[in-house]
Design an enzyme around this catalytic site. Structure first.
Site, PDB file in Angstrom:
ATOM      1  N   LYS A  79      19.735 -26.332  19.544  1.00  0.00           N
ATOM      2  CA  LYS A  79      19.818 -27.432  18.694  1.00  0.00           C
ATOM      3  C   LYS A  79      18.929 -26.971  17.334  1.00  0.00           C
ATOM      4  O   LYS A  79      18.627 -27.915  16.483  1.00  0.00           O
ATOM      5  CB  LYS A  79      19.152 -28.724  19.343  1.00  0.00           C
ATOM      6  CG  LYS A  79      20.041 -29.231  20.275  1.00  0.00           C
ATOM      7  CD  LYS A  79      19.590 -30.465  20.946  1.00  0.00           C
ATOM      8  CE  LYS A  79      19.777 -30.744  22.467  1.00  0.00           C
ATOM      9  NZ  LYS A  79      19.130 -31.966  23.090  1.00  0.00           N
TER      10      LYS A  79
ATOM     11  N   ARG B 249      14.753 -41.049   9.898  1.00  0.00           N
ATOM     12  CA  ARG B 249      13.831 -41.571  10.943  1.00  0.00           C
ATOM     13  C   ARG B 249      12.481 -40.780  11.184  1.00  0.00           C
ATOM     14  O   ARG B 249      11.451 -41.010  11.831  1.00  0.00           O
ATOM     15  CB  ARG B 249      14.217 -41.816  12.524  1.00  0.00           C
ATOM     16  CG  ARG B 249      15.092 -42.967  12.503  1.00  0.00           C
ATOM     17  CD  ARG B 249      15.747 -43.383  13.835  1.00  0.00           C
ATOM     18  NE  ARG B 249      14.701 -43.501  14.788  1.00  0.00           N
ATOM     19  CZ  ARG B 249      14.959 -43.752  16.173  1.00  0.00           C
ATOM     20  NH1 ARG B 249      16.431 -43.797  16.459  1.00  0.00           N
ATOM     21  NH2 ARG B 249      14.075 -43.946  17.058  1.00  0.00           N
TER      22      ARG B 249
ATOM     23  N   PRO C 278      22.169 -35.208  16.907  1.00  0.00           N
ATOM     24  CA  PRO C 278      22.703 -33.810  16.617  1.00  0.00           C
ATOM     25  C   PRO C 278      22.495 -33.031  18.016  1.00  0.00           C
ATOM     26  O   PRO C 278      21.242 -32.977  18.200  1.00  0.00           O
ATOM     27  CB  PRO C 278      21.996 -33.296  15.576  1.00  0.00           C
ATOM     28  CG  PRO C 278      21.205 -34.263  14.966  1.00  0.00           C
ATOM     29  CD  PRO C 278      20.891 -35.348  15.738  1.00  0.00           C
ATOM     30  N   GLU C 279      23.534 -32.601  18.346  1.00  0.00           N
ATOM     31  CA  GLU C 279      23.421 -31.765  19.598  1.00  0.00           C
ATOM     32  C   GLU C 279      24.055 -30.362  19.042  1.00  0.00           C
ATOM     33  O   GLU C 279      24.317 -30.273  18.032  1.00  0.00           O
ATOM     34  CB  GLU C 279      24.209 -32.217  20.847  1.00  0.00           C
ATOM     35  CG  GLU C 279      23.641 -33.658  21.351  1.00  0.00           C
ATOM     36  CD  GLU C 279      24.182 -34.082  22.737  1.00  0.00           C
ATOM     37  OE1 GLU C 279      24.761 -33.057  23.493  1.00  0.00           O
ATOM     38  OE2 GLU C 279      24.059 -35.311  23.028  1.00  0.00           O
TER      39      GLU C 279
ATOM     40  N   ARG D 290      16.762 -41.767  29.675  1.00  0.00           N
ATOM     41  CA  ARG D 290      17.715 -42.091  28.629  1.00  0.00           C
ATOM     42  C   ARG D 290      19.011 -42.672  29.719  1.00  0.00           C
ATOM     43  O   ARG D 290      19.111 -42.615  30.800  1.00  0.00           O
ATOM     44  CB  ARG D 290      18.363 -40.739  28.244  1.00  0.00           C
ATOM     45  CG  ARG D 290      16.916 -39.866  27.752  1.00  0.00           C
ATOM     46  CD  ARG D 290      16.844 -39.997  26.395  1.00  0.00           C
ATOM     47  NE  ARG D 290      17.801 -39.722  25.557  1.00  0.00           N
ATOM     48  CZ  ARG D 290      18.246 -38.764  24.792  1.00  0.00           C
ATOM     49  NH1 ARG D 290      17.603 -37.581  25.269  1.00  0.00           N
ATOM     50  NH2 ARG D 290      19.254 -38.707  23.894  1.00  0.00           N
TER      51      ARG D 290
END
Ligand code: ZN
Length: 268
Positions: free
Chosen positions: A59, A111, A2-3, A258
């Protein structure tokens, strides 16, 4: 992951369902979800209070409670919020808020990297303002300061955009998409990007995020918290596929540990 757009879509979905409801009870199923707070301490701070508003900053998902207390929730990789009247307590449920009127607000996170805690609203706002730059969809995000600040940075463009102190809420996906739209090579040091392109980047950030909020809202109308937005990605996770602008293959590189996706032909 989620951004800003996904958190904003979650906020808009959750707020009407929980606003002005009282928190009757809280159950923390996984104590590690709490950042620096014990379950009993957290429950004591929030139980009996009414949810006045649901906000977002970067966020971060924020529940503003009566008595000037706020719950700050960071979704990290897989966190999300659900409102259910008969909640199914699956292994991904971390915190249960029982609300007046019969509904239940759940913090879910498969997670289990997400974190939350409660504190006085003013303290949370001060922490957020210290850690985060302007909200890119608000008036606080202005063209000239953005263009000017970027001129002084030797960070590669992609890493610059990922820095939450520069722009709040951008992550791996939408940083890559904004750079593609502005035709900027993600590896290029920000200070070497011409002013005209920095201005284009400013607009691209806003356009990409606005479109992504719309897409995420559509996706979240289906049940469940974790659907990816339906945002039509040009480059993100499209390694080897044709660039929608020039048709040449999208490339993947690593930056800051990343993946970065871009078109080496039209991003300079
Ligand atoms: Zn291209």
């Amino acid at each position: 992951v989620p951004e800003l757009p996904e958190v904003e879509a979650t906020r808009r979905r959750v707020e009407p369902a929980v606003k002005n409801r009282r928190i009757l009870a809280v159950e923390v199923l996984r104590a590690s979800a709490l950042a620096g707070q014990k379950p009993g301490e957290f429950a004591k701070l929030v139980t009996g209070r009414t949810i006045r508003a649901v906000r977002r900053r970067g966020k971060n998902f924020l529940l503003d409670l009566s008595g000037d207390v706020t719950v700050r929730i960071h979704f990290r990789m897989t966190g999300g919020m659900l409102v259910e009247c008969r909640p199914k307590i699956t292994p991904r449920v971390r915190v249960i808020f029982e609300l007046s009127g019969g509904d239940t607000l759940l913090f879910v996170d498969s997670r289990a990297l997400g974190q939350l805690y409660a504190a006085p609203t003013a303290a949370i706002d001060a922490q957020l303002d210290k850690a985060l730059g302007p909200e890119p969809l608000s008036r606080a995000f202005r063209l000239e300061p953005f263009v000017e600040a970027a001129r002084g940075s030797r960070l590669p463009a992609k890493l610059y955009l990922m820095d939450q102190k520069r722009v709040a809420g951008l992550g791996n996906i939408y940083a890559a998409e904004a750079l593609w739209q502005a035709r900027i090579d993600p590896r290029r040091p920000m200070r070497e990007v011409p002013a005209r392109k920095r201005a284009e980047l400013y607009s691209a950030i806003r356009t990409v995020l606005r479109d992504a909020v719309k897409s995420a809202r559509l996706a979240y109308k289906r049940p469940g918290p974790f659907q990816e937005g339906e945002y039509a990605r040009a480059v993100y996770a499209r390694e080897g596929e044709p660039c929608p602008r020039c048709g040449r293959p999208v490339r993947r590189i690593e930056q800051g540990g990343r993946s970065t996706f871009f078109c080496p032909h039209c991003q300079k």
